[in-house]
Design a protein around this motif. Structure first.
Motif, PDB file in Angstrom:
ATOM      1  N   LEU A  82      -6.761 -17.065  18.655  1.00  0.00           N
ATOM      2  CA  LEU A  82      -5.635 -17.410  17.639  1.00  0.00           C
ATOM      3  C   LEU A  82      -4.246 -17.753  18.475  1.00  0.00           C
ATOM      4  CD1 LEU A  82      -5.681 -14.230  15.405  1.00  0.00           C
ATOM      5  CD2 LEU A  82      -6.465 -16.433  14.783  1.00  0.00           C
ATOM      6  N   ASP A  83      -4.244 -17.420  19.662  1.00  0.00           N
ATOM      7  CA  ASP A  83      -3.239 -18.125  20.479  1.00  0.00           C
ATOM      8  C   ASP A  83      -3.425 -19.471  20.995  1.00  0.00           C
ATOM      9  OD1 ASP A  83      -1.947 -15.678  19.860  1.00  0.00           O
ATOM     10  OD2 ASP A  83      -2.489 -14.746  21.673  1.00  0.00           O
ATOM     11  N   THR A  84      -4.467 -19.881  21.273  1.00  0.00           N
ATOM     12  CA  THR A  84      -4.769 -21.071  21.666  1.00  0.00           C
ATOM     13  C   THR A  84      -3.999 -22.296  20.706  1.00  0.00           C
ATOM     14  OG1 THR A  84      -7.239 -20.481  22.207  1.00  0.00           O
ATOM     15  CG2 THR A  84      -6.656 -22.991  22.194  1.00  0.00           C
ATOM     16  N   GLY A  85      -3.411 -23.182  21.827  1.00  0.00           N
ATOM     17  CA  GLY A  85      -2.671 -24.347  21.076  1.00  0.00           C
ATOM     18  C   GLY A  85      -1.294 -23.696  20.747  1.00  0.00           C
ATOM     19  N   ARG A  86      -0.900 -22.443  20.784  1.00  0.00           N
ATOM     20  CA  ARG A  86       0.234 -21.958  20.424  1.00  0.00           C
ATOM     21  C   ARG A  86       1.244 -22.031  21.758  1.00  0.00           C
ATOM     22  NH1 ARG A  86      -0.302 -16.935  16.382  1.00  0.00           N
ATOM     23  NH2 ARG A  86      -1.780 -17.911  14.951  1.00  0.00           N
ATOM     24  N   ASP A  87       2.221 -22.951  21.708  1.00  0.00           N
ATOM     25  CA  ASP A  87       3.159 -22.851  22.922  1.00  0.00           C
ATOM     26  C   ASP A  87       4.577 -22.984  22.390  1.00  0.00           C
ATOM     27  OD1 ASP A  87       3.363 -25.599  22.018  1.00  0.00           O
ATOM     28  OD2 ASP A  87       2.663 -26.499  23.703  1.00  0.00           O
ATOM     29  N   GLY A  88       4.687 -22.708  21.015  1.00  0.00           N
ATOM     30  CA  GLY A  88       6.035 -22.585  20.651  1.00  0.00           C
ATOM     31  C   GLY A  88       6.674 -23.923  20.155  1.00  0.00           C
ATOM     32  N   ASP A  89       5.902 -24.771  20.409  1.00  0.00           N
ATOM     33  CA  ASP A  89       6.279 -26.084  20.005  1.00  0.00           C
ATOM     34  C   ASP A  89       5.374 -26.605  18.949  1.00  0.00           C
ATOM     35  OD1 ASP A  89       7.422 -28.705  19.615  1.00  0.00           O
ATOM     36  OD2 ASP A  89       7.128 -29.455  21.630  1.00  0.00           O
TER      37      ASP A  89
ATOM     38  N   GLN B 168     -10.307  -8.956  21.983  1.00  0.00           N
ATOM     39  CA  GLN B 168      -9.382  -9.494  22.855  1.00  0.00           C
ATOM     40  C   GLN B 168      -9.607 -11.077  22.769  1.00  0.00           C
ATOM     41  OE1 GLN B 168     -10.205  -8.655  26.834  1.00  0.00           O
ATOM     42  NE2 GLN B 168      -8.727 -10.130  27.844  1.00  0.00           N
ATOM     43  N   LYS B 169     -10.918 -11.646  22.713  1.00  0.00           N
ATOM     44  CA  LYS B 169     -11.180 -12.682  22.600  1.00  0.00           C
ATOM     45  C   LYS B 169     -10.947 -13.658  21.198  1.00  0.00           C
ATOM     46  CE  LYS B 169     -12.980 -13.401  26.483  1.00  0.00           C
ATOM     47  NZ  LYS B 169     -12.273 -14.215  27.707  1.00  0.00           N
TER      48      LYS B 169
END
Length: 84
Positions: free
Chosen positions: A64-71, A58-59
């Motif tokens: 991996l998702d950190t910083g991904r906001d679609g932009d 999970q961590k």
């Protein structure tokens, strides 16, 4: 129904610290702050290896998702405090 020994294994603070390559103090802190899956038996912290492995996954995914906001464009703060 049979589970493997490692999945049902219960670990101590020292074993989790060794497994995660951190100090025992770090594991105590994470457990007390409820940031790592743990439970107490007779006042002593214990950890399920399966829960720790799932927590690691999970961590890792959160990292991996950190910083991904679609932009993909960088946001820059202007002099008036706004972001452009």
């Amino acid at each position: 129904m049979s589970t493997s020994t490692s999945e049902s294994e219960i670990l101590t603070i020292k074993q989790v610290a060794d497994y995660l390559k951190v100090t025992e103090r770090t594991i105590y802190r994470l457990a007390a702050d409820k940031k790592i899956p743990a439970f107490k038996v007779g006042g002593t912290w214990r950890f399920s290896r399966a829960d720790i492995d799932n927590w690691i996954k999970q961590k890792s995914m959160e990292g991996l998702d950190t910083g991904r906001d679609g932009d993909d464009t960088a946001k820059v703060q202007t002099n008036d405090g706004e972001y452009a």
